[in-house]
Write an enzyme that holds these catalytic residues in place. Structure first.
Site, PDB file in Angstrom:
ATOM      1  CG  HIS A 517      29.018 -17.972 -15.843  1.00  0.00           C
ATOM      2  ND1 HIS A 517      28.143 -17.349 -16.702  1.00  0.00           N
ATOM      3  CD2 HIS A 517      28.261 -18.842 -15.120  1.00  0.00           C
ATOM      4  CE1 HIS A 517      26.920 -17.811 -16.508  1.00  0.00           C
ATOM      5  NE2 HIS A 517      26.965 -18.718 -15.549  1.00  0.00           N
ATOM      6  N   PRO A 518      33.456 -17.904 -13.574  1.00  0.00           N
ATOM      7  CG  PRO A 518      34.450 -18.422 -11.518  1.00  0.00           C
ATOM      8  CD  PRO A 518      33.116 -18.219 -12.183  1.00  0.00           C
TER       9      PRO A 518
END
Length: 588
Positions: A517-518
């Site tokens: 989840h960047p």
């Protein structure tokens, strides 16, 4: 070099965003679209029919990007040297038709109304001096109410399983009381809750908290979606994250959006294609993309609209690589905004318990068969006397525990030695009797956390790798300390025989997995002076280039980004279909 016939839209990537765009734009129009996917073709059947192979998929990452050919570099701060990411740790980006959504865990969150007004909410409630000088958080250019219709459509497209907490302004028992108002309930009831999840629910309720079932993009029962796709309910087999679903219960582009798009006959997905850059004309307008196929042959695909619809990090890198006379620093970067506001979701397991005489069947189910609380997420609790902003969702450990991958660290805090006969005996005895209380927290944006092109390292095609500069700040360390104490309270209320707590947040390490989840790096905004795109993902300085996905997020809320990626893609698709092609090249 082969030059293809022009199309109306070309997407870089063949995953969730590309499939959503194709399914919404093509059926009611005469437009033509091509998606370029770097991985292979794959479908529920036959590709996932016999995929319960832990070694291949979970430990050797069969469905992930080939990082021996292209990767990223990382450093904790701008004073430190960067080094390439050569074995999987922080990120597990997918490679293949359908992208990462094929092997995702399927938590399907709406962001909270306050998430879209992060800076304003905190300044209004606590004063502007509470926001650290280096923190570059900003409000989204749209609010929850703007996105709610698209969240609603996405949930019914997917057949999301869950329990509504705020239906038309009425709070419903058993749902999330902190969620934004929704127009319809979830289309399917929640997944069955695990034994450990039920224990967590009881303990949280005893503490006057508000547990609710995890909203899931996995069907709890058979479902026919609005496109006519009929799918089976979940088998709770335990092979979910990092695997394709053999019965199609887990929503992906393969089950939902690709079929209606492909039926038009005007949509083509080319697999095994690596895009090198976006081509531009002398006036700065994008003219298409240049790519190489699996045999190394170079191609150009002309298009009226180019969409960066790959993994977050690759979308940012593509903008930076696409330099030309009108864009010497890359597309979208005329004002130096590409790469800023990079964040990475804080996912940890602060509290761990061991139950001497109770097994929980952690090998069954998936990451959505647990329970959550939102009492300490975002600004759902008073921060007036606290030394941090933001918060985190707190959840029970879920299923899909596998013997090959779960032994490392499972008994940390309970067994001193991590090898030898004693340790193996303990592991065999307690493997199914250790459970955790987990968090998924905010990651605010800072000026010192950013993305740019690495000056030293290149990929297999001779192009610079993307360099990640990132570490936690004092705000996150203070937040973690507070939330970890809340996790311990819940865990102790679950009556374990032994407890282990990690009370402090350690420095970020890219070799340790937390989530894929960047976010950020090509953020949306109201003004080209502090953002890369407008609210539709349309690049300010190159209006026929669009960006989709979590690269658009100004900061990372305490929830998985996937549902908001889909909702934003639906909104962009509607604007492309109904407005853009009537006036090509104009800002929406």
């Amino acid at each position: 070099m082969r030059r293809h016939d022009p199309v109306d839209i070309v997407t870089i990537g063949g995953g969730m965003s590309a499939s959503v765009l194709a399914s919404q734009v093509l059926p009611p129009t005469s437009l033509r679209m091509v998606s370029l996917e770097q991985g292979p073709a794959q479908w529920t059947y036959p590709d996932f029919a016999h995929n319960h192979d832990s070694l291949r998929f979970r430990n050797r990452y069969a469905m992930m990007q080939d990082i021996s050919r292209t990767s990223w570099t990382w450093r904790p701060d701008a004073r430190s040297p960067s080094l390439p990411y050569r074995q999987f740790g922080s990120f597990h980006p997918g490679e293949g038709l359908g992208g990462s959504m094929v092997h995702w865990t399927a938590l399907t969150w709406r962001f909270l109304p306050d998430d879209f007004r992060y800076r304003s909410v905190n300044e209004e409630r606590y004063g502007s001096d509470r926001i650290p000088d280096e923190m570059t958080v900003q409000d989204w250019p749209i609010g929850y109410d703007d996105l709610e219709p698209y969240y609603d459509q996405l949930e019914y497209d997917m057949g999301v399983s869950g329990r509504a907490g705020n239906l038309g302004g009425q709070l419903l028992p058993g749902g999330n009381p902190f969620e934004g108002e929704r127009r319809r309930p979830y289309p399917n009831p929640p997944l069955a809750r695990s034994k450990f999840g039920r224990r967590f629910t009881d303990a949280a309720g005893d503490l006057d908290l508000h547990p609710f079932p995890t909203p899931s993009g996995i069907l709890s029962q058979g479902y026919t979606d609005p496109y006519g796709n009929t799918r089976a309910g979940c088998l709770y087999c335990g092979f979910c994250t990092r695997y394709g679903c053999e019965v199609g219960a887990k929503t992906s582009p393969l089950t939902t959006w690709f079929p209606p798009a492909l039926e038009t006959g005007r949509y083509e997905v080319r697999t095994g294609c690596r895009v090198l850059r976006i081509e531009t004309a002398d006036d700065g307008r994008a003219t298409g993309v240049r790519y190489v196929d699996s045999r190394g042959e170079e191609h150009v695909q002309p298009a009226e609209v180019v969409v960066c619809s790959a993994f977050t990090l690759e979308n940012v890198r593509m903008l930076l690589l696409s330099k030309g006379g009108a864009h010497p620093d890359g597309i979208g970067n005329d004002r130096g905004q590409v790469g800023r506001n990079y964040t990475y979701q804080l996912v940890k397991s602060p509290a761990k318990g061991l139950w001497e005489d109770e097994k929980f069947n952690f090998f069954m189910g998936n990451g959505c068969t647990n329970a959550q609380i939102y009492d300490y997420n975002a600004d759902n609790f008073d921060h007036s006397d606290l030394d941090f902003l933001g918060g985190a969702a707190i959840s029970a450990a879920a299923g899909q525990r596998e013997p090959i991958s779960s032994s490392d660290g499972l008994l940390d805090g309970f067994v001193d030695r991590q090898w030898g006969a004693d340790w193996k005996t303990m592991l065999g005895r307690y493997w199914d009797q250790v459970g955790t209380v987990n968090i998924e927290g905010d990651s605010p944006a800072y000026a010192g956390n950013f993305l740019d092109l690495d000056p030293t390292y290149e990929d297999a095609w001779g192009l610079p790798m993307l360099r990640i500069t990132f570490d936690w700040r004092e705000n996150e360390r203070n937040m973690y300390r507070f939330i970890a104490a809340r996790c311990e309270e819940i865990l102790r209320a679950m009556n374990p025989d032994r407890v282990s707590v990690s009370a402090e947040l350690s420095p970020y390490r890219i070799d340790q997995y937390q989530s894929t989840h960047p976010t950020g790096g090509a953020i949306m905004g109201r003004d080209p002076g502090d953002s890369v795109t407008n609210s539709y993902g349309q690049v300010w300085d190159t209006p026929n280039v669009f960006v989709t996905g979590a690269a658009l997020y100004p900061q990372n809320p305490g929830a998985n980004p996937s549902a908001t990626v889909g909702a934003l893609a639906l909104r962009t698709a509607e604007a492309l279909r109904d407005r853009y092609f009537a006036h090509p090249g104009e800002l929406l």
